[in-house]
Design a protein around this motif. Structure first.
Motif, PDB file in Angstrom:
ATOM      1  N   ARG A  32       0.867  -1.189   0.000  1.00  0.00           N
ATOM      2  CA  ARG A  32       0.000   0.000   0.000  1.00  0.00           C
ATOM      3  C   ARG A  32       0.893   1.226   0.000  1.00  0.00           C
ATOM      4  NH1 ARG A  32      -2.366   0.563   5.032  1.00  0.00           N
ATOM      5  NH2 ARG A  32      -1.453   2.596   5.445  1.00  0.00           N
ATOM      6  N   SER A  33       0.604   2.157  -0.871  1.00  0.00           N
ATOM      7  CA  SER A  33       1.326   3.430  -0.844  1.00  0.00           C
ATOM      8  C   SER A  33       0.309   4.547  -0.677  1.00  0.00           C
ATOM      9  CB  SER A  33       2.122   3.652  -2.138  1.00  0.00           C
ATOM     10  OG  SER A  33       3.169   2.725  -2.236  1.00  0.00           O
ATOM     11  N   ASP A  34       0.518   5.345   0.359  1.00  0.00           N
ATOM     12  CA  ASP A  34      -0.358   6.492   0.623  1.00  0.00           C
ATOM     13  C   ASP A  34       0.334   7.756   0.145  1.00  0.00           C
ATOM     14  OD1 ASP A  34      -2.382   5.001   1.828  1.00  0.00           O
ATOM     15  OD2 ASP A  34      -1.425   5.103   3.802  1.00  0.00           O
ATOM     16  N   LEU A  35      -0.374   8.518  -0.657  1.00  0.00           N
ATOM     17  CA  LEU A  35       0.187   9.771  -1.155  1.00  0.00           C
ATOM     18  C   LEU A  35      -0.296  10.930  -0.289  1.00  0.00           C
ATOM     19  CD1 LEU A  35      -0.197   9.259  -5.011  1.00  0.00           C
ATOM     20  CD2 LEU A  35       1.899   9.158  -3.660  1.00  0.00           C
ATOM     21  N   PHE A  36       0.656  11.628   0.281  1.00  0.00           N
ATOM     22  CA  PHE A  36       0.367  12.762   1.156  1.00  0.00           C
ATOM     23  C   PHE A  36       0.820  14.064   0.517  1.00  0.00           C
ATOM     24  CE2 PHE A  36       0.529   9.294   4.205  1.00  0.00           C
ATOM     25  CZ  PHE A  36      -0.417   9.638   5.153  1.00  0.00           C
ATOM     26  N   VAL A  37       0.021  15.103   0.737  1.00  0.00           N
ATOM     27  CA  VAL A  37       0.472  16.462   0.477  1.00  0.00           C
ATOM     28  C   VAL A  37       0.520  17.118   1.849  1.00  0.00           C
ATOM     29  CG1 VAL A  37      -0.068  18.670  -0.622  1.00  0.00           C
ATOM     30  CG2 VAL A  37      -0.506  16.524  -1.843  1.00  0.00           C
ATOM     31  N   GLY A  38       1.718  17.404   2.329  1.00  0.00           N
ATOM     32  CA  GLY A  38       1.845  17.801   3.734  1.00  0.00           C
ATOM     33  C   GLY A  38       1.369  16.652   4.603  1.00  0.00           C
ATOM     34  N   GLU A  39       0.419  16.927   5.500  1.00  0.00           N
ATOM     35  CA  GLU A  39      -0.107  15.876   6.371  1.00  0.00           C
ATOM     36  C   GLU A  39      -1.419  15.300   5.833  1.00  0.00           C
ATOM     37  OE1 GLU A  39       1.636  14.527   8.954  1.00  0.00           O
ATOM     38  OE2 GLU A  39       3.103  15.853   7.984  1.00  0.00           O
ATOM     39  N   GLU A  40      -1.848  15.802   4.681  1.00  0.00           N
ATOM     40  CA  GLU A  40      -3.155  15.385   4.146  1.00  0.00           C
ATOM     41  C   GLU A  40      -3.017  14.159   3.237  1.00  0.00           C
ATOM     42  OE1 GLU A  40      -5.022  18.216   1.549  1.00  0.00           O
ATOM     43  OE2 GLU A  40      -6.940  17.141   1.584  1.00  0.00           O
ATOM     44  N   LEU A  41      -3.747  13.102   3.592  1.00  0.00           N
ATOM     45  CA  LEU A  41      -3.783  11.906   2.751  1.00  0.00           C
ATOM     46  C   LEU A  41      -4.709  12.183   1.562  1.00  0.00           C
ATOM     47  CD1 LEU A  41      -3.216   8.915   2.182  1.00  0.00           C
ATOM     48  CD2 LEU A  41      -5.083   8.333   3.755  1.00  0.00           C
ATOM     49  N   VAL A  42      -4.155  12.104   0.360  1.00  0.00           N
ATOM     50  CA  VAL A  42      -4.916  12.465  -0.844  1.00  0.00           C
ATOM     51  C   VAL A  42      -5.392  11.222  -1.593  1.00  0.00           C
ATOM     52  CG1 VAL A  42      -4.806  13.668  -3.072  1.00  0.00           C
ATOM     53  CG2 VAL A  42      -3.700  14.660  -1.052  1.00  0.00           C
ATOM     54  N   THR A  43      -4.481  10.265  -1.773  1.00  0.00           N
ATOM     55  CA  THR A  43      -4.792   9.059  -2.547  1.00  0.00           C
ATOM     56  C   THR A  43      -4.101   7.865  -1.891  1.00  0.00           C
ATOM     57  OG1 THR A  43      -5.039  10.236  -4.662  1.00  0.00           O
ATOM     58  CG2 THR A  43      -4.406   7.930  -4.800  1.00  0.00           C
ATOM     59  N   SER A  44      -4.824   6.741  -1.791  1.00  0.00           N
ATOM     60  CA  SER A  44      -4.194   5.487  -1.364  1.00  0.00           C
ATOM     61  C   SER A  44      -4.152   4.541  -2.556  1.00  0.00           C
ATOM     62  CB  SER A  44      -4.990   4.821  -0.238  1.00  0.00           C
ATOM     63  OG  SER A  44      -4.903   5.582   0.950  1.00  0.00           O
ATOM     64  N   THR A  45      -3.053   3.828  -2.681  1.00  0.00           N
ATOM     65  CA  THR A  45      -2.930   2.858  -3.775  1.00  0.00           C
ATOM     66  C   THR A  45      -2.490   1.518  -3.199  1.00  0.00           C
ATOM     67  OG1 THR A  45      -0.579   3.177  -4.261  1.00  0.00           O
ATOM     68  CG2 THR A  45      -2.100   4.747  -5.266  1.00  0.00           C
ATOM     69  N   TRP A  46      -2.946   0.456  -3.815  1.00  0.00           N
ATOM     70  CA  TRP A  46      -2.510  -0.894  -3.449  1.00  0.00           C
ATOM     71  C   TRP A  46      -2.002  -1.565  -4.716  1.00  0.00           C
ATOM     72  CZ3 TRP A  46      -6.448   1.652  -1.183  1.00  0.00           C
ATOM     73  CH2 TRP A  46      -6.577   1.579   0.214  1.00  0.00           C
ATOM     74  N   SER A  47      -0.783  -2.082  -4.658  1.00  0.00           N
ATOM     75  CA  SER A  47      -0.211  -2.784  -5.809  1.00  0.00           C
ATOM     76  C   SER A  47       0.133  -4.198  -5.386  1.00  0.00           C
ATOM     77  CB  SER A  47       1.081  -2.119  -6.269  1.00  0.00           C
ATOM     78  OG  SER A  47       0.861  -0.755  -6.578  1.00  0.00           O
ATOM     79  N   THR A  48      -0.388  -5.184  -6.102  1.00  0.00           N
ATOM     80  CA  THR A  48       0.076  -6.544  -5.896  1.00  0.00           C
ATOM     81  C   THR A  48       1.133  -6.826  -6.954  1.00  0.00           C
ATOM     82  OG1 THR A  48      -2.009  -7.245  -4.963  1.00  0.00           O
ATOM     83  CG2 THR A  48      -0.573  -8.974  -5.778  1.00  0.00           C
ATOM     84  N   LEU A  49       2.324  -7.167  -6.456  1.00  0.00           N
ATOM     85  CA  LEU A  49       3.471  -7.353  -7.347  1.00  0.00           C
ATOM     86  C   LEU A  49       3.937  -8.801  -7.237  1.00  0.00           C
ATOM     87  CD1 LEU A  49       5.315  -4.061  -6.322  1.00  0.00           C
ATOM     88  CD2 LEU A  49       3.982  -4.431  -8.407  1.00  0.00           C
ATOM     89  N   VAL A  50       4.073  -9.450  -8.370  1.00  0.00           N
ATOM     90  CA  VAL A  50       4.507 -10.843  -8.408  1.00  0.00           C
ATOM     91  C   VAL A  50       5.949 -10.868  -8.888  1.00  0.00           C
ATOM     92  CG1 VAL A  50       4.042 -13.126  -9.391  1.00  0.00           C
ATOM     93  CG2 VAL A  50       2.141 -11.521  -9.000  1.00  0.00           C
ATOM     94  N   PHE A  51       6.834 -11.362  -8.019  1.00  0.00           N
ATOM     95  CA  PHE A  51       8.241 -11.508  -8.413  1.00  0.00           C
ATOM     96  C   PHE A  51       8.462 -12.954  -8.822  1.00  0.00           C
ATOM     97  CE2 PHE A  51       9.928  -7.379  -7.259  1.00  0.00           C
ATOM     98  CZ  PHE A  51       8.933  -6.886  -6.427  1.00  0.00           C
ATOM     99  N   ARG A  52       8.665 -13.157 -10.113  1.00  0.00           N
ATOM    100  CA  ARG A  52       8.792 -14.522 -10.633  1.00  0.00           C
ATOM    101  C   ARG A  52      10.098 -15.148 -10.154  1.00  0.00           C
ATOM    102  NH1 ARG A  52       9.535 -14.033 -16.112  1.00  0.00           N
ATOM    103  NH2 ARG A  52      10.059 -11.855 -15.732  1.00  0.00           N
ATOM    104  N   GLY A  53       9.980 -16.386  -9.719  1.00  0.00           N
ATOM    105  CA  GLY A  53      11.175 -17.114  -9.299  1.00  0.00           C
ATOM    106  C   GLY A  53      12.043 -17.457 -10.493  1.00  0.00           C
ATOM    107  N   GLN A  54      13.300 -17.802 -10.228  1.00  0.00           N
ATOM    108  CA  GLN A  54      14.188 -18.229 -11.317  1.00  0.00           C
ATOM    109  C   GLN A  54      13.692 -19.567 -11.839  1.00  0.00           C
ATOM    110  OE1 GLN A  54      16.712 -16.301 -12.338  1.00  0.00           O
ATOM    111  NE2 GLN A  54      16.539 -14.785 -10.708  1.00  0.00           N
ATOM    112  N   GLN A  55      13.625 -19.679 -13.165  1.00  0.00           N
ATOM    113  CA  GLN A  55      13.101 -20.936 -13.751  1.00  0.00           C
ATOM    114  C   GLN A  55      14.171 -22.017 -13.669  1.00  0.00           C
ATOM    115  OE1 GLN A  55       9.857 -20.887 -14.686  1.00  0.00           O
ATOM    116  NE2 GLN A  55       9.921 -18.776 -13.972  1.00  0.00           N
TER     117      GLN A  55
END
Lengths: 131, 137
Positions: free
Chosen positions: A108-131
């Motif tokens: 989760r990444s929260d974007l702040f301007v000063g102390e104000e939370l403006v946008t929250s984002t959630w990224s699911t990232l898949v790191f592929r193992g070595q084949q």
């Protein structure tokens, strides 16, 4: 493999990024929108300020960014960023899983301007193992 | 007028079609800061087992956002959007790949409208569980 005890680990944004007009125009026109399109009309634009944070964090976790595949993505806008604002991304690992040799991380990444939370984002990232 | 004005649950929104090509991928890469070569370099993409260059999942999602923007027509704003990247969108050199975005009203609660999107390329759903919440601007 990534340790499950990373859940809850926080990464505070170390510097702010300025929302500049040219970046907004580049993003809008790259998808065929008018150059005068507002941020409120580009619901995925803030990825510009969160994905580079994820890329910065990955090596600290021992993850190879060149093996990343995007699994899913969410944005919640409490209001919309404005041009010339200075935005900071504070991130937290919300979940870690290992499946079939892949490490799957939800950040989760929260974007702040000063102390104000403006946008929250959630990224699911898949790191592929070595084949 | 916005396509969403006075809309009811179950209503379908007109399908929008976008054309992706290598120029769009390159421009989106620069604009978003995602310069992963699987979106830009055919030789590299094939070397990691992909059939060809693939579009950024986030580009596909941004185009879903563009369809929402058209339906909203500046009278509504997207306050939440989610997508799962289920299938890659392959973009060959010197040709275009069509992406079709359609929407259906899933829920309306206290002025918040949930739009369920279907995003298709080459007859396959390329985004899953794609939904957005919009409110009056």
């Amino acid at each position: 493999m990534v340790a499950p005890d990373l859940v809850g680990r926080k990464f505070l944004g170390t510097q702010t990024q300025r929302v500049n007009q040219q970046d907004l125009i580049s993003f809008a026109t790259s998808i065929g929108e008018n150059p005068d399109t507002q941020i409120s009309q580009l619901p995925t634009f803030p990825i510009r300020y969160t994905l580079n944070e994820a890329e910065r964090i990955a090596p600290e976790l021992g993850l190879d960014w060149s093996r990343v595949v995007h699994g899913d993505q969410r944005f919640i806008h409490y209001r919309f960023l404005k041009v010339d604002e200075e935005v900071r991304a504070d991130s937290e690992i919300e979940s870690v899983k290992s499946m079939a040799g892949n490490d799957i991380l939800t950040l989760r990444s929260d974007l702040f301007v000063g102390e104000e939370l403006v946008t929250s984002t959630w990224s699911t990232l898949v790191f592929r193992g070595q084949q | 007028m916005s396509a969403l004005t006075g809309i009811e649950i179950g209503a379908e929104l007109s399908t929008q079609t976008f054309q992706l090509d290598r120029v769009m991928l390159s421009n989106y890469a620069k604009a978003s800061g995602d310069l992963n070569p699987i979106h830009l370099d055919e030789v590299f993409a094939k070397s990691v087992g992909l059939p060809n260059v693939i579009a950024h999942g986030m580009l596909t999602m941004a185009l879903a956002g563009k369809a929402l923007n058209t339906w909203c027509n500046q009278e509504f704003n997207v306050v939440e959007i989610f997508a799962r990247f289920t299938k890659p969108v392959i973009v060959e050199a010197d040709s275009t790949t069509a992406l079709e975005v359609s929407g259906k009203i899933g829920e309306i609660t206290e002025g918040k409208i949930r739009i369920d999107l279907t995003v298709i390329s080459n007859e396959q759903k390329v985004l899953g569980m794609t939904r957005a919440f919009v409110v009056k601007a």
